[in-house]
Design a protein around this motif. Structure first.
Motif, PDB file in Angstrom:
ATOM      1  N   UNK A 232       0.595   3.831   1.950  1.00 12.66           N
ATOM      2  CA  UNK A 232      -0.705   3.130   1.571  1.00 12.66           C
ATOM      3  C   UNK A 232      -1.366   2.551   2.275  1.00 12.66           C
ATOM      4  N   UNK A 233      -1.420   1.555   3.116  1.00 11.93           N
ATOM      5  CA  UNK A 233      -1.435   0.088   3.646  1.00 11.93           C
ATOM      6  C   UNK A 233      -2.223   1.355   4.901  1.00 11.93           C
ATOM      7  N   UNK A 234      -2.410   2.144   5.097  1.00 10.05           N
ATOM      8  CA  UNK A 234      -3.212   3.077   5.845  1.00 10.05           C
ATOM      9  C   UNK A 234      -3.248   2.676   7.611  1.00 10.05           C
ATOM     10  N   UNK A 235      -2.077   2.051   7.973  1.00  8.88           N
ATOM     11  CA  UNK A 235      -1.617   1.677   9.441  1.00  8.88           C
ATOM     12  C   UNK A 235      -0.940   2.836   9.738  1.00  8.88           C
ATOM     13  N   UNK A 236      -0.910   2.824  11.438  1.00  4.62           N
ATOM     14  CA  UNK A 236      -0.695   4.341  11.930  1.00  4.62           C
ATOM     15  C   UNK A 236       1.032   4.106  12.097  1.00  4.62           C
TER      16      UNK A 236
END
Length: 402
Positions: free
Chosen positions: A221-225
Motif C-alpha cells: 500500500x505504501x509502494x515501498x520495496x
C-alpha cells in the motif's frame, strides 16, 4: 561427567534447533534424544552427531504427518532411558522436558516457551486457522495434556528461559522460577553493509501466526520495496496480497541470507516471538529492526538506537512506523556492538557457568538429603520437589544492554 541432550521432533530447522546446534558443539560427545528425526532438513553437523530417535521414527509417513502425533509426544519422551547420565539438558518448546530422569541425574531445561498450543490455546487455534472439528478434537485432549505437562515440569531441577516473556510464562504456568540466558547468535557470520540499504526485509517462516501478511500489505500500500525471504503454507496467500513493490526470494541461508541483511534498510518483524534470532542477525549486520512491541523484541530492540517498535499487530500500525522511519538516525557500528552482547561466545560462557553451579548445587542437595535420611526417614518430599529457593539460586540479569 556424562551428558545427554533432549530436543523436540527434528523435522524443521529453526531457532530452537540452532540452540540445539550450539549445545551439540558444547557437548560433542553427548547423544541427542528425539522422538522423530528427518536428516534431510538439517545441516551437516546433525548428520555427524549421535542422534537417537524413538521407535516411532521407523514407521512409514510419520515424519510427514508429525504434527498429528502431538498427543503421543509426552509418552515418547517419558519412555527415553536416561540411566547413567549425570546431566540431562532438555531444549524444550513443547514436550522435551517430559523426559524422566533418575535421582542421580540433574535435569536442566532450556525452555524456549511452555507449549503455546496448551497454555495459549485460543490464540494459537485462531492463528493456525483450526476448523470446528479440529478444535473439538484438540480441546477434548487439553485438560489431560495440561495436567501431564504441569506434572512433568516438576521433574525439572533448574529452568533456563530465553527472554523476559518466557520467564514470565514459566512462572505463571509451572510456578517455577528461571534464569534468563538468551539464545546464541554467531555475529561473525554477518558483517555490516555500506550505505543505508535498498529495501525492507521480511525473513521468517511464512505461517499464519507470524502475520507476514501485515508487512506484505503495508509495503504494497505504501509502494515501498519489500523482499520476503522464507517459505511456508501462507506463500500463495501472500503472493495474492502483494503489490509490484514486493519480491519473494524463497528460503535462504548462509551467505545469501547474510547478503540480504547487509543490503536491507531494516528488518521487519511482525510476529510475537519468544525471543527472536532474526532481529539480532540483522543487528549483527548493522541494520535496524522495525518490530512489533511485544515478546522477545522488547529484550533486544532499543527504540531510536537499534530500531523501532510499532504498537499493534496491524497493517495500519506498521504503516505509521514505516512512514516516519529514517535510516539516517541509526549508527551501524553501535547496532553491531549491541548484537555482540548476544554472541555465541557469551551464550557458552553464561550457560557453562550456570550448568556448573546447577550440578554442584544439585549434588550438594542430594548429599544433604542422603545424610538427613539416616536420621530423619520421613522427609516430606523428594529432592526434585524442593523449595523455590533451590530452583532459582543460579540467576543472571533479565535484560542486557550496552
Amino acid at each position: 561427567m556424562r551428558v545427554a541432550l533432549i530436543h523436540e521432533a527434528l523435522t524443521v530447522y529453526g531457532g530452537a534447533e540452532k540452540v540445539l546446534e550450539e549445545l551439540m558443539r558444547m557437548f560433542p560427545e553427548a547423544p541427542v534424544f528425539v522422538p522423530l528425526y528427518e536428516p534431510s532438513a538439517f545441516p551437516e553437523i546433525f548428520h555427524k552427531a549421535d542422534i537417537r530417535a524413538t521407535w516411532i521414527n521407523r514407521l512409514p509417513l510419520v515424519r510427514r504427518h508429525h504434527r498429528a502425533l502431538f498427543p503421543l509426544y509426552p509418552l515418547l519422551m517419558s519412555s527415553i532411558d536416561l540411566s547413567g547420565y549425570d546431566l540431562v539438558i532438555s531444549s524444550s518448546f513443547n514436550f522435551a522436558h517430559n523426559v524422566v530422569t533418575p535421582p542421580e541425574s540433574c535435569h536442566v531445561c532450556y525452555c524456549h516457551s511452555p507449549p503455546r498450543f496448551l497454555w495459549d490455546y485460543n490464540a494459537y487455534a485462531r492463528r493456525e486457522g483450526f476448523g470446528v472439528w479440529k478444535r473439538r478434537v484438540v480441546e477434548s485432549m487439553l485438560p489431560r495434556l495440561r495436567s501431564m505437562d504441569r506434572a512433568a515440569a516438576q521433574g525439572v531441577d533448574f529452568w533456563v528461559s530465553t527472554s523476559t516473556l518466557v520467564e514470565q510464562r514459566i512462572r505463571k504456568t509451572y510456578r517455577r522460577r528461571s534464569t534468563i540466558i538468551p539464545p546464541p547468535v554467531d555475529v561473525n557470520e554477518f558483517r555490516p553493509g555500506s550505505g543505508r540499504g535498498e529495501y525492507f526485509l521480511l525473513l521468517m517462516r511464512l505461517v499464519g501466526w507470524k502475520r507476514p501478511d501485515i508487512a506484505v500489505k503495508a509495503c504494497s500500500e505504501l509502494g515501498v520495496k519489500l523482499v520476503v525471504a522464507g517459505d511456508g503454507r501462507e506463500m500463495r496467500h501472500l503472493k495474492a496480497l502483494a503489490g509490484p513493490s514486493v519480491e519473494f526470494v524463497g528460503r535462504v541461508d548462509g551467505e545469501a541470507k547474510a547478503e540480504l541483511y547487509r543490503n536491507c534498510t531494516a528488518l521487519i518483524l511482525t510476529s510475537v516471538e519468544d525471543f527472536g534470532i532474526t532481529p539480532l542477525e540483522a543487528m549483527a549486520s548493522g541494520r535496524p529492526v522495525i518490530a512489533l512491541g511485544e515478546g522477545g523484541a522488547l529484550d533486544t530492540v532499543i527504540p531510536g538506537e537499534t530500531g523501532e517498535l510499532f504498537d499493534e499487530q496491524t497493517c495500519e500500525s506498521l504503516k505509521r512506523t514505516l512512514r516516519h522511519f529514517n535510516p539516517e538516525r541509526y549508527d551501524p557500528a553501535f547496532i553491531r556492538r549491541h548484537a555482540e552482547i548476544f554472541d555465541s561466545r557469551q551464550f557458552r560462557t553464561k550457560l557453562n557457568s550456570f550448568l556448573g553451579r546447577s550440578v554442584r548445587l544439585y549434588s550438594r542437595r542430594m548429599s544433604e538429603t542422603s545424610v538427613a535420611s539416616v536420621d530423619e526417614p520421613d522427609l516430606g518430599g523428594s529432592p526434585k520437589a524442593s523449595s523455590p529457593d533451590w530452583q532459582a539460586e543460579p540467576r543472571f540479569p533479565a535484560r542486557m544492554r550496552l
